[in-house]
Write an enzyme that holds these catalytic residues in place. Structure first.
Site, PDB file in Angstrom:
ATOM      1  CG  HIS A  17      35.429 -80.161 -39.375  1.00 29.54           C
ATOM      2  ND1 HIS A  17      36.665 -79.692 -39.748  1.00 29.54           N
ATOM      3  CD2 HIS A  17      35.614 -81.457 -39.035  1.00 29.54           C
ATOM      4  CE1 HIS A  17      37.555 -80.664 -39.646  1.00 29.54           C
ATOM      5  NE2 HIS A  17      36.939 -81.748 -39.210  1.00 29.54           N
ATOM      6  NE  ARG A 176      28.972 -73.064 -28.364  1.00 24.67           N
ATOM      7  CZ  ARG A 176      29.643 -74.192 -28.076  1.00 24.67           C
ATOM      8  NH1 ARG A 176      30.444 -74.726 -28.977  1.00 24.67           N
ATOM      9  NH2 ARG A 176      29.521 -74.767 -26.896  1.00 24.67           N
ATOM     10  CD  GLU A 279      34.261 -75.758 -26.986  1.00 24.90           C
ATOM     11  OE1 GLU A 279      33.666 -75.504 -28.040  1.00 24.90           O
ATOM     12  OE2 GLU A 279      33.959 -76.725 -26.262  1.00 24.90           O
TER      13      GLU A 279
END
Length: 365
Positions: A17, A176, A279
C-alpha cells in the site's frame, strides 16, 4: 496543490500500500503538488523510508492493544491499530493544521470505509480511495482498483456514490518510473531459464522465501543464477541472507530501489501475489506464484487464467517440494515459459501514459 495520503505499512499489512502510494506521490510531486503522508508507527512501518524519498510524514503513535476496544474490530478493521473514529479525528487534526486547504485526501487502507471518509471529508476538497477488496462502502470522488477481476465493472456499483469516477484494471496500475523506463526494452522471454528472481514482498510473514530457496537448492543447477530480494521489514532477513551465502549461485538483496533491473534480467520469478504481479506482467516476466494473503487469491487466479503466471496455491498448501516440482517441469517446457511472458505483456498494455502519470494528471486538473 495540497495532497494528504493516509496509508500504512507493517509486518502484518505488508509494504504494498505504501509503495504504490509513493509511486503516485512521486508523479504528483513532479506535477507541482505538495504531498504529505499520514502513517501509524506499526511494527515494520515505513515512515523513515517515506521521508528518505523526500516526503513529509505525520506519524500516528502505535496504540497498545489494551487501549483498543477489540470487541468492536473484526477482520481488516483491526489493521488500523486504533478505532476508526480516533484515527479519523487524528488525521483531521493534521489536515486542519495545513496553511492552505487540502485539495485531495488519498486513502489506501483496508481498514478504512465510508464512516472514516465522511468524518474527514469536510477538511479535503475531494477524496480518492485506492482499493481492491470491494467489500465495504466508500464516500469518495475517485476510486482506483488496479487489479483484474471477472466482474470488474460491477464490483463497486453499490459501494460508491453514483458520481464517483472509477479507474479500474491493470492499465491504471501504479508502477514506479523505473518500470516505465524498463518497459521500453521489455522482451518476450525465449523460455530458457538461466536467471530466477525470488521476491515475496517486503515482510514475507509466512517465510515463502525459504521454501523457494530450498526448492532451488534441490535443483542442483549451479548454472542458474538466482536473485533473492527481501524488504527491511522482513524479520528473517538475516537468516535468509545466511541461506543465500551458502549457495554459490544466489545473490541476496535487501530493501532495494532497482527491482525493475532484476525483473528485466530474470527469465522466471517465484513470488507472491499483490502489486508485484503487475510489475512482473508489465515487464513480461513469467512467474510461479504463491498467495500469502486472502485478498491476493482472486486476482492471482484471474491472471493465471489469462496465462500470464502459474498459480501454485495459497501458502498453507505450498511446500518447498511443490515449488521444486513446478520448477522441474518448467525447465523443460520452453514454449510454456515463453507463452507466459507474451501473455503477461499483452495483459499490461503501455496505456494511459503509465498508470501513475495518468492518475496524477487527472487529480491535478
Amino acid at each position: 496543490m495540497q495532497v494528504v495520503i493516509r496509508t500504512d505499512a507493517s509486518v502484518r499489512i505488508g509494504i504494498g500500500h505504501v509503495m504504490r502510494c509513493l509511486t503516485l506521490a512521486a508523479s504528483l510531486r513532479k506535477n507541482g503538488a505538495f504531498v504529505q503522508f499520514v502513517c501509524r508507527e506499526h511494527p515494520g512501518h515505513l515512515c523513515d523510508y517515506i521521508q528518505h524519498q523526500g516526503f513529509a510524514v505525520q506519524r500516528l503513535d502505535a496504540v497498545q492493544r489494551s487501549e483498543i476496544d477489540e470487541s468492536s474490530q473484526q477482520g481488516y478493521e483491526s489493521w488500523l491499530g486504533d478505532s476508526w473514529s480516533r484515527d479519523a479525528d487524528q488525521t483531521s487534526d493534521i489536515m486542519s493544521r495545513n496553511r492552505s486547504s487540502v485539495d485531495w485526501l488519498i486513502v489506501d487502507h483496508y481498514a478504512i470505509d465510508s464512516r472514516w471518509e465522511e468524518r474527514t471529508r469536510k477538511l479535503a476538497n475531494r477524496t480518492m480511495v485506492i482499493d481492491d477488496l470491494a467489500n465495504r462502502v466508500h464516500s469518495c470522488d475517485v476510486l482506483l482498483d488496479q487489479n483484474l477481476y471477472a466482474n470488474m465493472e460491477g464490483r463497486y456499483r453499490s459501494l460508491i456514490p453514483e458520481s464517483c469516477l472509477q479507474l479500474l484494471g491493470p492499465r491504471y496500475a501504479l508502477l514506479r518510473e523505473e518500470f516505465q523506463n524498463a518497459r521500453k526494452n521489455a522482451r518476450t522471454r525465449s523460455g530458457s531459464v538461466r536467471r530466477i528472481l525470488v521476491f515475496f514482498g517486503g515482510s514475507d510473514p509466512t517465510n515463502e522465501t525459504e521454501k523457494a530457496l530450498k526448492a532451488i537448492k534441490r535443483l542442483q543447477q549451479s548454472d542458474i543464477l538466482v536473485d533473492v530480494v527481501v524488504g527491511g521489514s522482513n524479520n528473517r532477513r538475516q537468516h535468509i541472507e545466511a541461506l543465500c551465502s551458502q549457495m554459490a549461485n544466489v545473490h541476496f538483496h535487501c530493501q532495494i530501489d532497482y527491482m525493475s533491473e532484476l525483473m528485466a534480467k530474470a527469465d522466471l520469478a517465484i513470488g507472491a501475489g499483490g502489486s508485484a504481479t503487475w510489475e512482473r506482467c508489465y515487464l513480461g516476466l513469467p512467474a510461479l506464484v504463491v498467495t500469502t494473503a486472502a485478498n491476493q487469491v482472486e486476482v492471482t487466479e484471474a491472471v493465471s487464467r489469462a496465462g500470464a503466471l502459474i498459480y501454485l496455491g495459497h501458502f498453507e498448501q505450498v511446500s518447498a517440494q511443490t515449488i521444486f516440482d513446478a520448477l522441474l517441469v518448467l525447465l523443460s517446457r520452453l514454449e510454456e515459459v515463453s507463452g507466459m511472458s507474451r501473455k503477461a505483456l499483452e495483459l499490461m498494455p503501455a496505456a494511459e501514459s503509465g498508470g501513475a502519470e495518468y492518475v496524477a494528471g487527472l487529480l491535478m486538473k
